[in-house]
Design a protein around this motif. Structure first.
Motif: not given
Length: 426
Positions: A356-365, A330-336, A296-299
């Motif tokens: 992680d510094n991925g896409q995050g989760i909306a407050p409602a979820d 890892i799955k919900y992250n982004r390349p780099g 996934a190109q994640v460290s």
């Protein structure tokens, strides 16, 4: 506490709360009725005393004389007319002299009403206590000659109200205790069929998962073997192979998740408890996740002390929870992007954090992601495969170990999940 235990507790608490509200309302109504009745009886007693005073012929003699000496003799019974609970006033509202009473009129409104011909109730506060007072007009041959005040100590009514209040409180507490015991018993009996149904469901899930584990593993292994010859297949066959491989991976993860859920719901007496070094576990899981992270190109890195951070628990369950956290990060992250596993110990607690510094989760979820099979709309839209069991397993593992799992996240800001577990005694 298990989910069913929490449901049973909520039902019992709700029933007790309803009964408590009924008891409070009923007790309050009884208290108000008692207070009103005692006040009415007090006023009635004052009215009767005032009527007796007005009907006494000696009152006229007192007003003709204009004073009251307080001497008793065989021919004059005026001394029996006025006691410390009564006071005679002239037309100016001043007490007639010589009455020998310590009661002082302090209710100007009641006095003013009586001196214009209208009886009035009031209150008098003295050094001896509080008195309920009735002031009535006095007439001699139809002419208003003054007023009479009769008073009754409020101590009796106050004591009676205190007795009523204490009795109601004792009865209410006893009824509440009985209601709590009854609610617990009724809830336990009512939840028995539900517990049995859940037990059958757990048994079915465990058995079905065990039965599916081997064929799913075979299908996945065959699909992965065929994938090595993908370049020799027709485009249509290659697409079918990709679909087969993707579905086999999904089914493999689903079966593993269901097996984990079934294992975590085993009775306490069959669960494993042994010292587990979270620092070593974090390094082990980070190493295991490196292949997935590289794809996934994640460290992935670890921040853990050199000394062991031990908790008492199930090593398989704790590893499963940490793997689920790392997999999500890892799955919900982004390349780099990056994933950091950190372990710390403070105040008798061990904190295992995956950030992680991925896409995050909306407050409602953020609250619903802990539910089984729930996947946030953003996760579904991303096309990432998942069964929605990871976060539920993480919370269940934390609670089974007497700890807690917390989440901090925001859209585009990454996610931080922390497991807080009690450190094992040395």
């Amino acid at each position: 506490m298990s989910p069913l235990g929490r449901v049973a507790a909520r039902i019992a608490v709700f029933n007790v709360a309803v009964i408590a509200a009924i008891l409070v309302l009923a007790g309050g109504a009884v208290y108000l009725v008692a207070r009103s009745s005692l006040a009415s009886a007090q006023d009635t007693a004052l009215e009767q005393a005032a009527a007796s005073l007005l009907e006494n012929p000696a009152i006229a003699a007192v007003y003709r004389q204009g004073t009251f000496t307080g001497h008793e003799d065989d021919d004059d019974d005026r001394a029996s007319v006025v006691a410390t609970e009564a006071l005679l006033l002239d037309t100016r509202g001043a007490p007639l002299p010589g009455q020998g009473t310590s009661l002082t009129l302090v209710d100007p409104a009641a006095r003013a009403s009586a001196l214009v011909g209208e009886a009035a109730f009031g209150w008098v506060d003295t050094g001896a206590g509080r008195y309920r007072v009735l002031t009535v007009p006095l007439r001699l041959h139809g002419a208003l000659v003054g007023a009479a005040q009769v008073a009754l100590s409020d101590e009796g009514r106050h004591d009676a109200l205190e007795t009523v209040g204490r009795s109601l409180a004792l009865v209410g507490l006893g009824a509440l205790a009985a209601a709590l015991a009854a609610a617990a018993l009724v809830t336990a009996r009512g939840m028995r069929p539900v517990r049995e149904a859940f037990a059958r469901q757990r048994a079915f899930i465990a058995e079905a998962s065990h039965q599916l584990k081997t064929p799913v593993a075979v299908v996945r292994a065959d699909a992965e073997a065929l994938a090595r010859t993908r370049e020799h297949l027709d485009p249509e066959d290659a697409q079918l192979l990709d679909d087969l491989l993707a579905e086999s991976v999904f089914l493999s993860g689903l079966v593993a998740g269901l097996l984990a859920v079934a294992r975590l719901e085993e009775p306490p007496q069959v669960r494993v408890r042994e010292p587990v070094d979270l620092a070593a576990l974090a390094r082990e899981v980070a190493h295991a996740a490196e292949r997935l992270a590289a794809a996934a190109q994640v460290s992935v890195d670890v921040e853990a002390p050199g000394a062991p951070v031990r908790v008492l628990g199930d090593p398989v369950a704790l590893r499963l929870a940490l793997l689920a956290l790392a997999d999500n990060a890892i799955k919900y992250n982004r390349p780099g992007g990056w994933v950091r596993l950190s372990v710390a110990q403070r105040d008798g607690w061990a904190e295992l954090t995956v950030a992680d510094n991925g896409q995050g989760i909306a407050p409602a979820d953020q609250e619903r992601v802990w539910e089984r099979f729930y996947r946030a709309p953003g996760a579904q839209a991303s096309g990432i495969e998942g069964a929605g069991l990871g976060m539920a397993i993480i919370r269940q593992v934390a609670e089974r170990h007497g700890g807690a799992a917390t989440l901090q996240s925001g859209p585009g800001q990454g996610t931080t999940v922390t497991l807080r577990l009690r450190v094992a005694a040395p």
